[in-house]
Design an enzyme around this catalytic site. Structure first.
Site, PDB file in Angstrom:
ATOM      1  CB  ALA A   9      -0.950   0.004   1.202  1.00  0.00           C
ATOM      2  CG  PHE A  11       5.922   5.908  -4.230  1.00  0.00           C
ATOM      3  CD1 PHE A  11       5.114   6.194  -5.325  1.00  0.00           C
ATOM      4  CD2 PHE A  11       7.289   6.128  -4.340  1.00  0.00           C
ATOM      5  CE1 PHE A  11       5.663   6.677  -6.521  1.00  0.00           C
ATOM      6  CE2 PHE A  11       7.842   6.615  -5.506  1.00  0.00           C
ATOM      7  CZ  PHE A  11       7.029   6.873  -6.599  1.00  0.00           C
ATOM      8  N   GLY A  13       5.305   0.028  -3.882  1.00  0.00           N
ATOM      9  CA  GLY A  13       4.582  -1.231  -3.761  1.00  0.00           C
ATOM     10  C   GLY A  13       3.243  -1.217  -4.465  1.00  0.00           C
ATOM     11  CE  LYS A  34       2.938  -1.642  12.499  1.00  0.00           C
ATOM     12  NZ  LYS A  34       4.240  -1.371  13.174  1.00  0.00           N
ATOM     13  CB  THR A  36       3.029   2.706   8.923  1.00  0.00           C
ATOM     14  OG1 THR A  36       3.603   2.759   7.600  1.00  0.00           O
ATOM     15  CG2 THR A  36       3.391   1.389   9.586  1.00  0.00           C
ATOM     16  CB  ILE A  60       7.128  -7.498   7.336  1.00  0.00           C
ATOM     17  CG1 ILE A  60       8.011  -6.343   7.829  1.00  0.00           C
ATOM     18  CG2 ILE A  60       6.368  -7.132   6.070  1.00  0.00           C
ATOM     19  CD1 ILE A  60       9.170  -6.027   6.901  1.00  0.00           C
ATOM     20  CB  THR A  98      10.412  -1.977   9.857  1.00  0.00           C
ATOM     21  OG1 THR A  98       9.469  -1.608  10.870  1.00  0.00           O
ATOM     22  CG2 THR A  98       9.661  -2.388   8.609  1.00  0.00           C
ATOM     23  CB  THR A 123      17.654   2.286  -1.169  1.00  0.00           C
ATOM     24  OG1 THR A 123      18.015   3.623  -1.523  1.00  0.00           O
ATOM     25  CG2 THR A 123      18.328   1.952   0.152  1.00  0.00           C
ATOM     26  CG  ASP A 124      20.257   5.202  -4.914  1.00  0.00           C
ATOM     27  OD1 ASP A 124      19.559   5.333  -3.882  1.00  0.00           O
ATOM     28  OD2 ASP A 124      20.313   6.070  -5.804  1.00  0.00           O
ATOM     29  CD  GLU A 125      18.757   7.264   0.340  1.00  0.00           C
ATOM     30  OE1 GLU A 125      19.112   7.552   1.504  1.00  0.00           O
ATOM     31  OE2 GLU A 125      17.670   7.618  -0.138  1.00  0.00           O
ATOM     32  CE1 TYR A 147      15.244   3.524   3.688  1.00  0.00           C
ATOM     33  CE2 TYR A 147      16.669   5.079   2.539  1.00  0.00           C
ATOM     34  CZ  TYR A 147      15.739   4.055   2.506  1.00  0.00           C
ATOM     35  OH  TYR A 147      15.314   3.542   1.304  1.00  0.00           O
ATOM     36  CB  ALA A 149      22.883   2.016   8.668  1.00  0.00           C
ATOM     37  CE  LYS A 151      15.511  -0.690   2.012  1.00  0.00           C
ATOM     38  NZ  LYS A 151      14.252  -1.457   1.850  1.00  0.00           N
TER      39      LYS A 151
END
Length: 342
Positions: A9, A11, A13, A34, A36, A60, A98, A123-125, A147, A149, A151
């Protein structure tokens, strides 16, 4: 193929659900979310009566709920996760829970139910700041905020299930993505919706951070290609070559909306800000992927969607979003500077 899509639900996804049901007439989607703040059931409303779709509200990290949802599925595509750098600086613990523990639960469930294909969307991050050139999939991971880290930790755990348990896991690392249904905390929807309301556009630092913005349909096509043709144990970058800095991005949005450039405001930079991302996507291109949208096309499509769907984003901005926005931007905007002319 019966596919469990987690984070469905959100973006990317929800756009992936749309892509699958459009491109694969025989596919069946179990959409888990979930719900959120960033998960919005309105993003999936058009599928409510589709016999190839069902929705499950669950976290999850909930072992039992995930096990029930994954039963009978052939594949898993995971979009679920906390996904905003600014929020990760405010509350790192939620991101670790999460984005790492949730991945363990998903991988255990996929293993227990013998799934044929698993794609974990990252992610590319995770590469951190890339000052020159482009990162390929073998580049060192160097995340610089909670974030990215979390991922990186989640995707490494997922890949460990391939090595340790022979679970057919693949990972995608996507570039910044834009398009319909993106929650208005990310740069482009913030800029677009603020500009529509004649509010200031908050630009971090000097506005020189560089990103490669990719249209969500292209991102979904890349993920789906990896699901069907990727090699288990492999990582695939999903990105485009066109680079744009924040000042140019904001200027382009204001021009598309015929709004004054005086709305741009330079604010205090955020901690751990990566100033450039860049991906080498040759591995995915070798499977047959090519983006279909140029950046100007992607930006125009995105801006137009927010113009035509004010009810969607105004409902969000009138709720709890306002508290986050004030917490993150109010003091910074109070001390902000205008962008110098020219």
């Amino acid at each position: 193929m019966r596919i469990l899509v987690t984070g469905a639900a959100g973006f990317i996804g929800s756009n992936y659900v749309r892509y699958v049901l459009s491109e694969h007439p025989n596919a069946y989607v179990v959409a888990l979310d979930k719900l959120t703040y960033a998960g919005n059931l309105a993003n999936l409303a058009e599928f409510a009566k589709d016999p190839r779709f069902e929705f499950v509200r669950a976290d999850i990290c909930d072992t039992e709920a995930v096990g029930d949802a994954i039963a009978g599925c052939d594949a898993l595509v995971n979009f679920a996760g906390e996904s905003h750098v600014d929020r990760s600086v405010i509350d790192p613990a939620a991101f670790v829970r999460t984005n790492v523990e949730g991945i363990r639960v998903l991988m255990e469930a996929a293993r227990a139910h013998g799934l044929q294909r698993v794609v974990h969307v990252s992610t590319d991050e995770v590469y951190g700041h890339v000052p020159v050139g482009s990162a390929d999939e073998d580049a060192r991971l160097a995340p610089r905020n909670p974030y990215s880290a979390s991922k990186a930790g989640g995707e490494l755990l997922a890949l460990a299930y391939f090595t340790s348990f022979d679970l057919p896991v693949m990972v995608t690392r996507g570039a910044n993505t834009i398009g319909p249904f993106q929650y208005p905390e990310k740069a482009i929807p913030v800029f677009v919706t603020n500009a529509i309301e004649d509010k200031p556009l908050p630009i971090y630092g000097e506005g020189k951070a560089v990103r490669n913005y990719m249209y969500v349909c292209d991102h979904c096509a890349g993920i789906d290609l990896v699901l069907h043709k990727g090699n288990p144990g492999e990582v695939y970058n999903v990105g485009v070559e066109f680079e744009v800095n924040t000042l140019t991005l904001a200027t382009s949005i204001l021009d598309l909306l015929d709004k004054p450039r005086s709305l741009m405001r330079l604010i205090e930079d955020r901690p751990g800000h990566d100033y450039r991302y860049s991906l080498n996507s040759a591995r995915l291109e070798a499977l047959g992927w090519q983006p279909q949208y140029t950046f100007p096309e992607a930006l125009a499509e995105t801006v137009n969607w927010y113009v035509e769907n004010e009810d969607w984003w105004r409902a969000i901005k009138s709720g709890g979003y306002g508290e986050y926005y004030e917490r993150n931007y109010a003091e910074r905007l109070a001390r902000s500077r205008p962008v110098a002319a020219g």
